[in-house]
Design a protein around this motif. Structure first.
Motif, PDB file in Angstrom:
ATOM      1  N   GLY A 179       0.766  -1.293   0.007  1.00 47.49           N
ATOM      2  CA  GLY A 179       0.192   0.141   0.008  1.00 47.49           C
ATOM      3  C   GLY A 179       0.855   1.297  -0.070  1.00 47.49           C
ATOM      4  O   GLY A 179       1.914   1.273   0.361  1.00 47.49           O
ATOM      5  N   PHE A 180       0.217   2.519  -0.130  1.00 45.49           N
ATOM      6  CA  PHE A 180       0.868   3.527  -0.426  1.00 45.49           C
ATOM      7  C   PHE A 180       1.593   4.410   0.848  1.00 45.49           C
ATOM      8  O   PHE A 180       2.385   5.222   0.816  1.00 45.49           O
ATOM      9  CB  PHE A 180       0.217   4.721  -1.046  1.00 45.49           C
ATOM     10  N   PHE A 181       1.131   3.814   2.294  1.00 45.91           N
ATOM     11  CA  PHE A 181       1.521   4.309   3.204  1.00 45.91           C
ATOM     12  C   PHE A 181       3.002   3.634   3.749  1.00 45.91           C
ATOM     13  O   PHE A 181       3.593   3.942   4.483  1.00 45.91           O
ATOM     14  CB  PHE A 181       0.585   3.980   4.384  1.00 45.91           C
ATOM     15  N   HIS A 182       3.329   2.764   2.820  1.00 47.80           N
ATOM     16  CA  HIS A 182       4.721   2.121   2.712  1.00 47.80           C
ATOM     17  C   HIS A 182       5.609   2.290   1.743  1.00 47.80           C
ATOM     18  O   HIS A 182       4.821   2.442   0.558  1.00 47.80           O
ATOM     19  CB  HIS A 182       4.591   0.584   3.259  1.00 47.80           C
ATOM     20  N   LEU A 183       6.779   1.883   1.590  1.00 46.52           N
ATOM     21  CA  LEU A 183       7.555   2.051   0.135  1.00 46.52           C
ATOM     22  C   LEU A 183       8.699   1.094   0.269  1.00 46.52           C
ATOM     23  O   LEU A 183       9.318   1.097   1.112  1.00 46.52           O
ATOM     24  CB  LEU A 183       7.809   3.402  -0.073  1.00 46.52           C
ATOM     25  N   TYR A 184       8.651   0.240  -0.854  1.00 50.04           N
ATOM     26  CA  TYR A 184       9.726  -0.618  -0.770  1.00 50.04           C
ATOM     27  C   TYR A 184      10.223  -0.846  -2.070  1.00 50.04           C
ATOM     28  O   TYR A 184       9.445  -0.884  -3.256  1.00 50.04           O
ATOM     29  CB  TYR A 184       9.303  -2.234  -0.174  1.00 50.04           C
ATOM     30  N   PRO A 185      11.644  -0.772  -2.225  1.00 50.57           N
ATOM     31  CA  PRO A 185      12.630  -0.460  -1.425  1.00 50.57           C
ATOM     32  C   PRO A 185      12.916   1.122  -1.016  1.00 50.57           C
ATOM     33  O   PRO A 185      12.256   1.903  -1.899  1.00 50.57           O
ATOM     34  CB  PRO A 185      14.089  -0.902  -2.123  1.00 50.57           C
ATOM     35  N   LYS A 186      13.189   1.132   0.188  1.00 50.96           N
ATOM     36  CA  LYS A 186      13.393   2.607   0.576  1.00 50.96           C
ATOM     37  C   LYS A 186      14.327   3.602  -0.120  1.00 50.96           C
ATOM     38  O   LYS A 186      14.195   4.856  -0.307  1.00 50.96           O
ATOM     39  CB  LYS A 186      13.599   2.682   2.204  1.00 50.96           C
ATOM     40  N   GLU A 187      15.239   2.949  -1.066  1.00 54.99           N
ATOM     41  CA  GLU A 187      16.055   3.603  -1.597  1.00 54.99           C
ATOM     42  C   GLU A 187      15.371   4.279  -2.986  1.00 54.99           C
ATOM     43  O   GLU A 187      16.062   5.272  -3.504  1.00 54.99           O
ATOM     44  CB  GLU A 187      17.188   2.579  -2.281  1.00 54.99           C
ATOM     45  N   ASN A 188      14.117   3.820  -3.393  1.00 55.90           N
ATOM     46  CA  ASN A 188      13.620   4.501  -4.369  1.00 55.90           C
ATOM     47  C   ASN A 188      12.705   5.536  -3.876  1.00 55.90           C
ATOM     48  O   ASN A 188      11.501   5.916  -4.711  1.00 55.90           O
ATOM     49  CB  ASN A 188      12.836   3.298  -5.147  1.00 55.90           C
ATOM     50  N   LYS A 189      12.530   6.062  -2.594  1.00 55.95           N
ATOM     51  CA  LYS A 189      11.874   7.157  -2.408  1.00 55.95           C
ATOM     52  C   LYS A 189      11.663   8.228  -3.179  1.00 55.95           C
ATOM     53  O   LYS A 189      10.644   8.753  -3.590  1.00 55.95           O
ATOM     54  CB  LYS A 189      12.239   7.663  -0.931  1.00 55.95           C
ATOM     55  N   ASP A 190      12.797   8.747  -3.676  1.00 51.48           N
ATOM     56  CA  ASP A 190      12.946   9.834  -4.729  1.00 51.48           C
ATOM     57  C   ASP A 190      12.355   9.735  -5.961  1.00 51.48           C
ATOM     58  O   ASP A 190      11.377  10.403  -6.407  1.00 51.48           O
ATOM     59  CB  ASP A 190      14.227  10.430  -4.696  1.00 51.48           C
TER      60      ASP A 190
END
Length: 297
Positions: A179-190
């Motif tokens: 879901g959108f409240f999480h992100l995987y992998p964190k390295e791809n946040k930007d």
């Protein structure tokens, strides 16, 4: 986007019971407007949804607690656009799956779901510079012909595919396994934030659902289902990439594999695919030629 009252009721159910459409078939046959199911006994609800009685009891309790929750406004607050499978904006090609997503939660330009052809580019999370070099030959012709690049926002080849599409001025869709409240992998946040603004992120999971081991194989069927063709750059013989290819074969999609160095373990997957009949790929124009005689999904 306008939702019907039935679709709003579906959003409420899906938030608490996020399963594919096939799991809701009996429910829709018995209650097509979704107005009566919350009155079913736990035993009846368990039978209709194919869950245990204990889970049915818990679902009924949660539905009662959330009866006044304005899910549509909640999603709007977080710039999330939910597209139920009954909505005209829902991609028709996904309805051909055995288990279509009940709702697609989207961030960004949802019109990309209906534009032209879509090609998936996937590969190993440990993809090397060789995959980046291959993208230079594969992606530009696709972008020039307004083909949307689809991938999974994972490390390695997926990330390279999204970035290449953007760098060459194209459009790209990332299918998430959470879901959108999480992100995987964190390295791809930007990258994810950029795509939420100018490209498209989609997921079949409500915002609260965290990434799990089982959610990513489920995501792979959506990558395949959306795409007219699937390209594999580097991959081990047995991997999540091969899982997506298996879905693509089941869906009758064209499979392309980039030949690699015989000394590289990450060439094993593409070379096996080529041996089994996949088209060796060294230029995106090969895909353009194959798709030119076909109608888009």
């Amino acid at each position: 986007m306008k939702l019907t009252d039935v679709e709003r009721r579906l959003l409420a159910l899906h938030y608490l019971f996020p399963v594919p459409v096939n799991r809701l078939k009996i429910l829709y046959e018995m209650d097509p407007d979704l107005v009566n199911f919350h009155t079913y006994s736990a035993d009846k609800l368990a039978k209709v949804l194919r869950i245990t009685v204990q889970k049915a009891i818990q679902l009924k309790e949660n539905l009662q607690k959330s009866v006044t929750t304005p899910y549509e406004k909640l999603y709007e607050r977080y710039d999330i656009t939910p597209i139920p499978f009954t909505n005209p904006l829902y991609p028709k090609q996904l309805l051909l799956l055995i288990d279509p997503p009940t709702v697609l939660y989207t961030k960004g330009d949802s019109s990309l779901l209906s534009q032209n052809f879509q090609v998936a580019i996937i590969g190993s999370r440990k993809a090397t510079v060789y995959s980046q070099q291959a993208m230079k030959f594969v992606v530009p012709p696709l972008v020039e012909n307004n083909i949307i690049i689809v991938s999974g926002l994972a490390k390695g080849a997926d990330t390279m595919a999204h970035k290449a599409a953007i760098a060459y001025g194209g459009k790209t869709i990332a299918v998430l396994g959470h879901g959108f409240f999480h992100l995987y992998p964190k390295e791809n946040k930007d990258l994810a934030e950029e795509m939420a603004e100018n490209q498209l992120l989609i997921t079949e999971y409500p915002p609260y659902l965290k990434p799990e081991r089982w959610t990513f194989p489920m995501r792979n069927r959506i990558i395949s289902g959306l795409s007219d063709a699937v390209v594999v750059t580097e991959s081990a013989d047995k991997s999540g990439t091969m899982s997506t290819v298996e879905h693509a074969l089941d869906h009758g999609k064209d499979i392309y594999a980039v030949p690699g160095l015989v000394t590289s373990l990450l060439s094993a997957g593409p070379h096996k695919l080529i041996d089994e009949g996949a088209q060796p790929l060294w230029s995106g124009f090969q895909i353009i030629e194959a798709l030119s005689s076909r109608e888009p999904n």
